[in-house]
Structure formats: structure tokens, C-alpha cells
Write an enzyme that holds these catalytic residues in place. Structure first.
Site, short mmCIF file in Angstrom:
data_model
loop_
_atom_site.label_atom_id
_atom_site.label_comp_id
_atom_site.label_asym_id
_atom_site.label_seq_id
_atom_site.Cartn_x
_atom_site.Cartn_y
_atom_site.Cartn_z
CD1 TRP A 102 -4.87 4.04 -6.63
CD2 TRP A 102 -4.48 3.13 -8.62
NE1 TRP A 102 -4.67 5.06 -7.53
CE2 TRP A 102 -4.43 4.53 -8.75
CE3 TRP A 102 -4.27 2.34 -9.77
CZ2 TRP A 102 -4.17 5.17 -9.97
CZ3 TRP A 102 -4.00 2.98 -10.99
CH2 TRP A 102 -3.96 4.37 -11.07
CG ASP A 172 -0.12 0.00 -4.66
OD1 ASP A 172 0.85 0.78 -4.61
OD2 ASP A 172 -1.05 0.13 -5.50
CE LYS A 196 0.39 8.34 -7.66
NZ LYS A 196 -0.03 6.99 -8.05
#
Ligand code: PLP
Length: 360
Positions: A102, A172, A196
Site C-alpha cells: 500500500w 494511511d 477493515k
């Protein structure tokens, strides 16, 4: 009805209490005679949902008044572009710590917008660890430093965060927001896709220091401009009303449980069960992450051979365990144990892991 033992990486398990409440309110939200997704986003009912969700998040994460909370669309992936579009000025450079897939993607997108460089990376060891804070090279004149607090794919997590950086810290937190207490003042901007730890997909939370909003250039497309969303309370266009409502229900659930301290305690308990099972297996299971970088959210491990992994995954599936296959870049297995995954499901999983080891 029997619920699956859901260890999906995202979208992931939601609290049963949240699903039950949504079911109860489905046909008639608070006497409106409508479902939440049938309400106008300009209605009093939805404005209340929007406001209450912000208040709950503020309270749970102790977000100071000089921060703005935004509910956006486009997932964390759109933030990979929006962050540099809004925070990176022409003559400046952004700095990224690479700790997995990511963060690589975040850097790749930033490079399309302006100057962006690596501040540190653990790619050389297949992202088994988080770089130590002394390895991170931050120049005082960079526009911001970007990190990924939990690496969903590799199963690593930052346990001590860079505090007091000379430049705004952008994080993030898609896969670990709301899993532990945070010192929000250490960050310039935090973003997280909801699917999530916060709710269903469709809404992305952005927490931004108000001062940083000044960096958004007027010539940015409106939908990509933080300032535009901030000045319209995230109601510039039609928001993902159902996702925001679910976010509110998840936050209410978290508050009733005892907040982030209690969630952290539960998360540590669940993670310890899995890591102990791995460590005490005499090498039958091997953890991917180095011990001091282990994630409390995504537990990654491998077995001795591809055949053994395949038979582990197949037996697990037959017993009702979902989502245990590892990401292709790590192989093996991954158990995602976000806030909403009950302890009993983790207990069932470690029991199965022990049985499987004895039989093989
Ligand atoms: C899942 C995830 C993303 C991507 O989120 P989307 O909402 O699919 O764009 C980005 N970063 C991290 C850390 C993630 O876990």
C-alpha cells in the site's frame, strides 16, 4: 443462524450488534417511514447521522478541535492521489516510508502529482519489519512524511510512531484505525477506508489538521479538494449515506464496549492467541513478520510446503473458516482479526491450528 468465522482482510467482519440494529431500523428509520438509504442527504435525519458520526469519532479518538473530519468516497486509494494534490506544492517534495504494497502504491501515485521520494524502506527483507525511527531520513523542507501504520498484506504494524516530526505526518490507517488509542496531535492528516475496522466499504475517513486545509489550491477539481469538502461538512455532493450510517453504528458499538482502550486490550488478547500458537508450534507454523513489527490486525504465517498450506486452507474452509489464504506476495496464510472479530472465533481457529499440526 450460524455466522461464518470471518477472517477476511477487507471488507471484513462487522459486529453482530451493528447488523442487528441495522436490520431493526431497515424499514423505518426513527419513525421516518423510510430506510436510511431512502432519506435525502439534506434531511434533518441524515444531517443528524452525519453530525453524530463525527462527534462519536472525535470522542473515541480524542480528536482536538483544530482538526476537521471528512467522510469521502473513492477508498484509501483515492487518498493516495488526494494527499499529494492537496498537500504537495510545486516546489516541494513529499517523503514516503515504504513498508508494503500500500505504501508503494501511495508513493507511485504521489510521483504522478509532484516530487516524491523514499524516506526509508524494508523492501529488502520482503517487508518483514518496520524501519527503526533512526533509519528514517526526513529533511526539514519536505511537504510531509507519509507512513502506513498497519501493513494489511505483510502483517506488520508500527508500534512506536515518529513523534514530533519537523514536518506534517500523514498516515494511511485503513487497517488499524480505532484499534488502539492515538495521539492525533502527532499527525497532520490521517486517512482510512472504512471496510477493515470502521464499517462497510464506500466511505473513507479523513482527519486533517485545519491549518493544512490552506494548502489546497483553488484550481483543484472540487471533488478532489479537501477545503471544498470541509466547508460543506462532507455534504458537497451526495455522500454514501448507508456507509456513513453503518460507520455511526460501529462507533456506537465501540463506545458501548468501552472505547479504544478496551478495543486495544481485546485486540492484544486475540493476537497473542495466534502468535503463541505460531511460536509454540516447533516451526510447523512460521510467522512472516519480525516479532517487534507484528501486526495486531493481520497475522501472517506460512507452513512447511505448498501442499501442507493447500490442505490447511481446504480443511479450514470445510470447518467454516473464511478468508485465511495469504496475499500472493507473501503466500501462506493470513488471519485478519479486526475489532469486530470475536475472541471465540480466534479461539476456534487456534484450536484448529493445533489439531492440524498434531495430525500432520
Ligand atoms: C485496504 C487498504 C487500502 C486500499 O483501500 P481501498 O479502500 O480499497 O482503496 C489502502 N491502504 C491500506 C493500508 C489498506 O489496508
Amino acid at each position: 443462524m450460524k455466522r461464518a468465522y470471518n477472517f477476511n482482510a477487507g471488507p471484513a467482519s462487522l459486529p453482530v450488534a451493528v447488523l442487528e440494529k441495522a436490520k431493526k431500523e431497515m424499514m423505518n428509520y426513527q419513525g421516518s417511514g423510510m430506510a436510511v438509504m431512502e432519506l435525502s442527504h439534506r434531511s434533518k435525519e441524515f444531517e443528524e447521522i452525519n453530525e453524530r458520526t463525527k462527534k462519536l469519532l472525535s470522542k473515541l479518538l480524542s480528536i482536538p478541535d483544530d482538526y476537521e473530519i471528512l467522510f469521502l468516497q473513492g477508498g484509501a486509494s483515492l487518498q493516495f492521489s488526494m494527499v499529494p494534490m492537496n498537500l504537495l506544492e510545486n516546489s516541494t517534495t513529499a517523503s514516503y516510508v515504504l513498508t508494503g504494497t500500500w505504501s508503494e502504491k501511495a508513493l507511485k501515485e504521489a510521483k504522478k502529482i509532484g516530487n516524491a521520494i523514499e524516506a526509508a524502506s524494508t523492501k529488502h527483507n520482503n517487508y518483514k519489519s518496520i524501519p527503526s525511527l533512526t533509519e528514517i531520513d526526513v529533511k526539514e523542507d519536505v511537504a510531509y512524511l507519509h507512513i502506513t501504520t498497519n501493513n494489511t498484506i505483510f502483517g506488520t504494524q508500527w508500534h512506536s510512531l515518529p513523534e514530533g516530526m519537523p514536518v506534517p505526518l500523514v498516515a494511511d490507517m485503513s487497517s488499524d484505525i480505532l484499534s488502539r488509542p492515538l495521539n492525533i496531535s502527532s499527525y497532520g492528516l490521517i486517512y482510512a477506508g472504512a471496510q477493515k475496522n470502521l464499517g462497510p466499504s464506500g466511505v473513507t475517513v479523513v482527519i486533517i489538521q485545519k491549518d493544512l486545509l490552506k494548502r489546497s489550491r483553488k484550481d483543484l477539481p472540487s471533488m478532489l479538494n479537501y477545503q471544498v469538502h470541509a466547508s460543506s461538512q462532507s455534504l458537497y455532493n451526495t455522500p454514501p449515506t448507508l456507509s456513513v450510517y453503518f460507520l455511526m453504528l460501529v462507533l456506537e458499538w465501540a463506545e458501548a464496549l468501552g472505547g479504544v482502550e478496551e478495543l486495544e486490550r481485546m485486540n492484544k488478547e486475540k493476537a497473542a492467541l495466534l502468535y503463541d500458537t505460531i511460536d509454540q508450534s516447533g516451526g510447523f507454523y512460521t510467522g512472516h513478520a519480525e516479532k517487534d513489527s507484528r501486526s495486531l490486525m493481520n497475522v501472517t504465517f506460512t507452513l512447511g510446503s505448498d501442499e501442507l498450506t493447500a490442505s490447511f486452507l481446504q480443511e479450514a474452509e470445510e470447518l467454516g473458516f473464511i478468508g485465511l489464504a495469504g496475499h500472493r506476495s507473501v503466500g501462506g496464510c493470513r488471519a485478519s482479526i479486526y475489532n469486530a472479530v470475536p475472541l471465540e472465533h480466534v479461539e476456534k481457529l487456534v484450536k484448529f491450528m493445533s489439531d492440524f499440526r498434531l495430525r500432520n
